[in-house]
Design a protein around this motif. Structure first.
Motif, PDB file in Angstrom:
ATOM      1  N   UNK A   1     -26.901  -4.224  47.664  1.00  0.00           N
ATOM      2  CA  UNK A   1     -27.912  -5.300  47.890  1.00  0.00           C
ATOM      3  C   UNK A   1     -28.260  -6.000  47.244  1.00  0.00           C
ATOM      4  N   UNK A   2     -28.249  -7.097  47.714  1.00  0.00           N
ATOM      5  CA  UNK A   2     -29.427  -8.104  46.769  1.00  0.00           C
ATOM      6  C   UNK A   2     -29.211  -9.240  47.206  1.00  0.00           C
ATOM      7  N   UNK A   3     -27.947 -10.040  47.062  1.00  0.00           N
ATOM      8  CA  UNK A   3     -27.539 -10.883  47.705  1.00  0.00           C
ATOM      9  C   UNK A   3     -27.520 -11.284  49.306  1.00  0.00           C
ATOM     10  N   UNK A   4     -27.304  -9.990  49.712  1.00  0.00           N
ATOM     11  CA  UNK A   4     -27.014  -9.897  51.316  1.00  0.00           C
ATOM     12  C   UNK A   4     -27.350  -8.245  51.312  1.00  0.00           C
ATOM     13  N   UNK A   5     -27.648  -8.609  52.134  1.00  0.00           N
ATOM     14  CA  UNK A   5     -28.388  -6.486  52.898  1.00  0.00           C
ATOM     15  C   UNK A   5     -27.331  -6.140  52.727  1.00  0.00           C
ATOM     16  N   UNK A   6     -25.869  -5.919  53.087  1.00  0.00           N
ATOM     17  CA  UNK A   6     -25.160  -4.915  53.521  1.00  0.00           C
ATOM     18  C   UNK A   6     -24.019  -5.182  51.826  1.00  0.00           C
ATOM     19  N   UNK A   7     -23.911  -5.446  51.464  1.00  0.00           N
ATOM     20  CA  UNK A   7     -23.552  -6.178  50.338  1.00  0.00           C
ATOM     21  C   UNK A   7     -22.796  -4.447  49.689  1.00  0.00           C
TER      22      UNK A   7
ATOM     23  N   UNK B   1     -26.272   7.559  54.565  1.00  0.00           N
ATOM     24  CA  UNK B   1     -27.120   7.236  55.079  1.00  0.00           C
ATOM     25  C   UNK B   1     -29.012   7.230  54.908  1.00  0.00           C
ATOM     26  N   UNK B   2     -28.625   7.563  53.523  1.00  0.00           N
ATOM     27  CA  UNK B   2     -29.482   7.427  52.454  1.00  0.00           C
ATOM     28  C   UNK B   2     -29.974   5.378  51.435  1.00  0.00           C
ATOM     29  N   UNK B   3     -29.210   4.472  52.585  1.00  0.00           N
ATOM     30  CA  UNK B   3     -29.441   2.845  51.680  1.00  0.00           C
ATOM     31  C   UNK B   3     -29.772   2.704  51.466  1.00  0.00           C
ATOM     32  N   UNK B   4     -29.309   2.002  50.117  1.00  0.00           N
ATOM     33  CA  UNK B   4     -28.917   1.981  49.346  1.00  0.00           C
ATOM     34  C   UNK B   4     -28.455   3.029  48.101  1.00  0.00           C
ATOM     35  N   UNK B   5     -28.954   4.235  48.413  1.00  0.00           N
ATOM     36  CA  UNK B   5     -28.101   5.688  47.010  1.00  0.00           C
ATOM     37  C   UNK B   5     -26.971   6.302  47.346  1.00  0.00           C
TER      38      UNK B   5
ATOM     39  N   UNK C   1     -15.652  -5.116  54.242  1.00  0.00           N
ATOM     40  CA  UNK C   1     -16.360  -6.543  54.224  1.00  0.00           C
ATOM     41  C   UNK C   1     -16.866  -6.452  52.624  1.00  0.00           C
ATOM     42  N   UNK C   2     -17.254  -7.224  52.120  1.00  0.00           N
ATOM     43  CA  UNK C   2     -17.848  -7.421  50.790  1.00  0.00           C
ATOM     44  C   UNK C   2     -19.583  -7.127  51.645  1.00  0.00           C
ATOM     45  N   UNK C   3     -19.380  -8.126  52.115  1.00  0.00           N
ATOM     46  CA  UNK C   3     -21.266  -8.637  53.366  1.00  0.00           C
ATOM     47  C   UNK C   3     -20.326  -9.514  53.697  1.00  0.00           C
ATOM     48  N   UNK C   4     -22.067  -9.637  54.647  1.00  0.00           N
ATOM     49  CA  UNK C   4     -21.521  -9.743  56.356  1.00  0.00           C
ATOM     50  C   UNK C   4     -21.590 -11.573  56.151  1.00  0.00           C
ATOM     51  N   UNK C   5     -21.993 -12.129  55.249  1.00  0.00           N
ATOM     52  CA  UNK C   5     -21.883 -14.031  55.255  1.00  0.00           C
ATOM     53  C   UNK C   5     -20.517 -14.290  56.059  1.00  0.00           C
ATOM     54  N   UNK C   6     -20.124 -15.007  56.749  1.00  0.00           N
ATOM     55  CA  UNK C   6     -18.833 -15.673  57.826  1.00  0.00           C
ATOM     56  C   UNK C   6     -18.031 -15.897  56.901  1.00  0.00           C
ATOM     57  N   UNK C   7     -18.317 -16.377  55.323  1.00  0.00           N
ATOM     58  CA  UNK C   7     -16.561 -17.142  54.591  1.00  0.00           C
ATOM     59  C   UNK C   7     -16.362 -15.537  54.149  1.00  0.00           C
ATOM     60  N   UNK C   8     -16.668 -14.070  54.929  1.00  0.00           N
ATOM     61  CA  UNK C   8     -16.177 -12.873  54.531  1.00  0.00           C
ATOM     62  C   UNK C   8     -15.213 -12.421  55.634  1.00  0.00           C
TER      63      UNK C   8
ATOM     64  N   UNK D   1     -13.376  -2.436  59.701  1.00  0.00           N
ATOM     65  CA  UNK D   1     -15.084  -1.729  59.843  1.00  0.00           C
ATOM     66  C   UNK D   1     -15.710  -3.242  59.971  1.00  0.00           C
ATOM     67  N   UNK D   2     -16.183  -3.474  61.024  1.00  0.00           N
ATOM     68  CA  UNK D   2     -17.275  -5.039  61.127  1.00  0.00           C
ATOM     69  C   UNK D   2     -18.607  -5.095  60.140  1.00  0.00           C
ATOM     70  N   UNK D   3     -18.984  -6.118  60.083  1.00  0.00           N
ATOM     71  CA  UNK D   3     -19.597  -6.599  58.631  1.00  0.00           C
ATOM     72  C   UNK D   3     -20.574  -6.305  59.685  1.00  0.00           C
ATOM     73  N   UNK D   4     -21.730  -5.671  60.791  1.00  0.00           N
ATOM     74  CA  UNK D   4     -22.800  -5.230  60.265  1.00  0.00           C
ATOM     75  C   UNK D   4     -23.314  -3.863  59.787  1.00  0.00           C
TER      76      UNK D   4
END
Length: 322
Positions: free
Chosen positions: A190-196, A168-172, A131-138, A154-157
């Motif tokens: 990240x920015x729009x959403x944490x896991x983008x 291991x060193x997100x977002x690097x 997933x591109x990120x964890x918003x439900x429309x995705x 791979x779940x959106x979490x």
């Protein structure tokens, strides 16, 4: 249902908090109507004035070549009308996002992909769903893949995504996906959403940006993280050829700086889906010169920081996926 309600509330409130900001249109040399689209598709299905009379398919399927597909869900079925990317390698198939419709809507994304790519192609390859990120429309279509024997979902979490890609060193850092004679690079954005995340496809030279950059009103939850993410993408683009930037929505009209109202189910004069790498360069320049989080208008997209209430609702929605 709770997730959908929270997400819709977030979108509606987002649409009511737009303030004046910086206009960066003078930095872009071409309007939407002047640019040549990389995609051999002039128009996507775009809803109807009266959706009760809409006869379009549930999903619009564009075959770019024998191993690259872009799917868009019908705006009369979901106003988000997200784009889904399917990339086929010799051993694996990547499905990037699963959209805003579940199988309870009488629609199966898995079957649509099987029909588009071919049953034999699907049967001989493993499928990787991310997933591109964890918003439900995705991720609403995830359940259509969950019981398939050849699917890794791979779940959106944050936990699942970071664990699978070894961040291991997100977002690097970056991660690589090998589909079999088709390499992809995964870049944290990240920015729009944490896991983008953003995906770079070496075969087509596509940069798949989800909701990080697309022709529309882009809401930014964490301004500083977004600035760093766009800067990373800009640096990446200077060492990698990019033929097109492809996001997850079209919300702009073909007229410069004009966008459709949130919740619109009819968009007859849409901008094209793909953006040029020059837009990424100009966006980064504008962000790096900004001293505060503020709305920035371009001809083909707008960057809009979220307010406190929007962030709070976003956190509630995110809680369901973590």
């Amino acid at each position: 249902m709770k997730i959908k309600l929270v997400s819709v509330l977030l979108v509606l409130i987002s649409g009511c908090t737009i303030e004046a900001g910086v206009n960066a249109n003078e930095n872009l040399s071409a309007s939407p109507a002047q640019r040549h689209s990389l995609l051999n598709k002039e128009k996507w299905i775009h809803g109807s004035v009266d959706c009760k009379t809409n006869q379009d398919a549930s999903v619009d399927v564009y075959r770019h070549d024998q191993s690259s597909f872009i799917l868009r869900q019908n705006k009369c079925l979901t106003f988000e009308a997200p784009f889904i990317y399917v990339l086929v390698g010799e051993r694996k198939i990547l499905v990037f996002d699963t959209g805003a419709m579940s199988d309870t809507d009488g629609f199966s994304l898995y079957e649509e992909i099987k029909k588009a790519a071919g049953a034999e192609v699907i049967s001989k390859r493993d499928i990787l769903v991310i997933h591109s990120h964890g918003h439900s429309d995705h991720y609403q279509g995830d359940e259509q893949f969950a019981d398939q024997s050849n699917v890794t979902l791979v779940g959106p979490s944050a936990k699942e995504m970071k664990s699978y890609f070894g961040f291991n060193e997100w977002p690097m850092g970056q991660s690589t996906i090998d589909l079999g004679n088709r390499k992809l690079t995964v870049i944290p954005t990240p920015g729009h959403q944490e896991e983008s995340i953003t995906i770079y496809d070496y075969q087509n030279k596509w940069l798949l940006t989800g909701d990080t950059l697309y022709p529309g009103m882009i809401y930014i939850k964490n301004w500083d993280e977004y600035k760093l993410s766009i800067d990373r993408l800009d640096k990446f683009s200077k060492s990698h050829e990019i033929s097109a930037i492809l996001g997850a929505h079209i919300e702009m009209t073909a007229n410069p700086s004009e966008y459709y109202q949130i919740g619109s189910t009819y968009q007859p004069n849409e901008a094209q889906l793909d953006l040029a790498v020059s837009h990424l360069h100009k966006l980064n320049a504008a962000l790096q010169h900004s001293s505060k989080a503020e709305k920035i208008d371009f001809d083909e997209f707008t960057i809009q920081p979220m307010g406190l209430l929007q962030k709070s609702i976003s956190n509630v929605a995110r809680w369901f996926t973590q």
